[in-house]
Design a protein around this motif. Sequence first.
Motif, short mmCIF file in Angstrom:
data_model
loop_
_atom_site.label_atom_id
_atom_site.label_comp_id
_atom_site.label_asym_id
_atom_site.label_seq_id
_atom_site.Cartn_x
_atom_site.Cartn_y
_atom_site.Cartn_z
N GLN A 70 0.83 -1.21 0.00
CA GLN A 70 0.00 0.00 0.00
C GLN A 70 0.87 1.26 0.00
N ALA A 71 1.94 1.25 0.77
CA ALA A 71 2.85 2.40 0.82
C ALA A 71 3.51 2.61 -0.54
N SER A 72 3.86 1.52 -1.22
CA SER A 72 4.50 1.63 -2.55
C SER A 72 3.52 2.24 -3.56
N ILE A 73 2.24 1.98 -3.38
CA ILE A 73 1.23 2.55 -4.27
C ILE A 73 1.20 4.07 -4.12
N ALA A 74 1.21 4.53 -2.87
CA ALA A 74 1.21 5.97 -2.61
C ALA A 74 2.46 6.64 -3.19
N ILE A 75 3.59 5.99 -3.05
CA ILE A 75 4.86 6.52 -3.60
C ILE A 75 4.78 6.57 -5.12
N ALA A 76 4.28 5.49 -5.73
CA ALA A 76 4.16 5.44 -7.19
C ALA A 76 3.19 6.49 -7.71
N GLN A 77 2.10 6.73 -6.97
CA GLN A 77 1.15 7.76 -7.38
C GLN A 77 1.83 9.13 -7.40
N GLU A 78 2.63 9.38 -6.39
CA GLU A 78 3.34 10.66 -6.32
C GLU A 78 4.39 10.76 -7.44
N LYS A 79 5.10 9.67 -7.69
CA LYS A 79 6.14 9.64 -8.74
C LYS A 79 5.56 9.91 -10.12
N THR A 80 4.35 9.42 -10.38
CA THR A 80 3.77 9.49 -11.73
C THR A 80 2.91 10.72 -11.95
N LYS A 81 2.64 11.48 -10.91
CA LYS A 81 1.73 12.62 -11.00
C LYS A 81 2.25 13.67 -11.99
N ASP A 82 1.44 13.94 -13.02
CA ASP A 82 1.73 14.98 -14.01
C ASP A 82 3.09 14.82 -14.70
N LYS A 83 3.51 13.58 -14.91
CA LYS A 83 4.80 13.35 -15.55
C LYS A 83 4.67 13.37 -17.07
N SER A 84 5.71 13.87 -17.70
CA SER A 84 5.77 13.89 -19.16
C SER A 84 6.02 12.47 -19.69
N LEU A 85 5.86 12.30 -20.98
CA LEU A 85 6.13 11.01 -21.61
C LEU A 85 7.56 10.56 -21.31
N GLU A 86 8.51 11.46 -21.45
CA GLU A 86 9.93 11.12 -21.22
C GLU A 86 10.17 10.74 -19.76
N GLU A 87 9.52 11.43 -18.85
CA GLU A 87 9.68 11.11 -17.43
C GLU A 87 9.05 9.75 -17.11
N MET A 88 7.91 9.45 -17.73
CA MET A 88 7.29 8.13 -17.54
C MET A 88 8.17 7.03 -18.10
N GLU A 89 8.78 7.29 -19.23
CA GLU A 89 9.67 6.30 -19.82
C GLU A 89 10.81 5.97 -18.85
N LYS A 90 11.37 6.98 -18.20
CA LYS A 90 12.45 6.76 -17.23
C LYS A 90 11.94 5.96 -16.03
#
Length: 171
Positions: A70-90
């Motif tokens: 559950q904690a990893s989900i919250a971290i991943a949500q924060e990591k992916t928030k409003d990310k560009s295509l290039e940032e998502m690729e990374k």
Amino acid sequence: MGKHHALKLYDYHVWANKKFFERLKELPKDIYDREIQSVFSSIAKALVHIYMTDTIWLGVMQENSMEEVQASIAIAQEKTKDKSLEEMEKLFQSLSEEYQKFLNNVSDLDKEITPVHPKFGRLDTHFSELVQHVVNHGTYHRGNLTAMIRQQGYSSVSNDYVFYLYDSTKK
């Protein structure tokens, strides 16, 4: 003996995701987060969903507690928030490296694992079956991505498993 089938399947998952990122970078930037009526409201949201699910299942395979997952989900949500295509690729690249490091250190990919889900209960399965699930989930949603790209007037990319097999024999 060759590479375990589960590792080959995971390699396919990484290969197919890379194919999509390559294709998306060739297309006009605005199709990435354009709101559309489809399975997901944007290509960006579909990619986030795949990333989130891959994150969850890595935690399950690492036999983390449900609280840690559950904690990893919250971290991943924060990591992916409003990310560009290039940032998502990374982010996808980094997560695939975590998976590969983990999977390459599992001594027996056919070993039983018994995750316990708060709603669905205990599951008696094997690492290899969970890898298969991750790959199937990704394949399903890459199909959604193909439709979403076509819906916006562009061709997608061939990413069937057999194309991965042909591509991997060229190396």
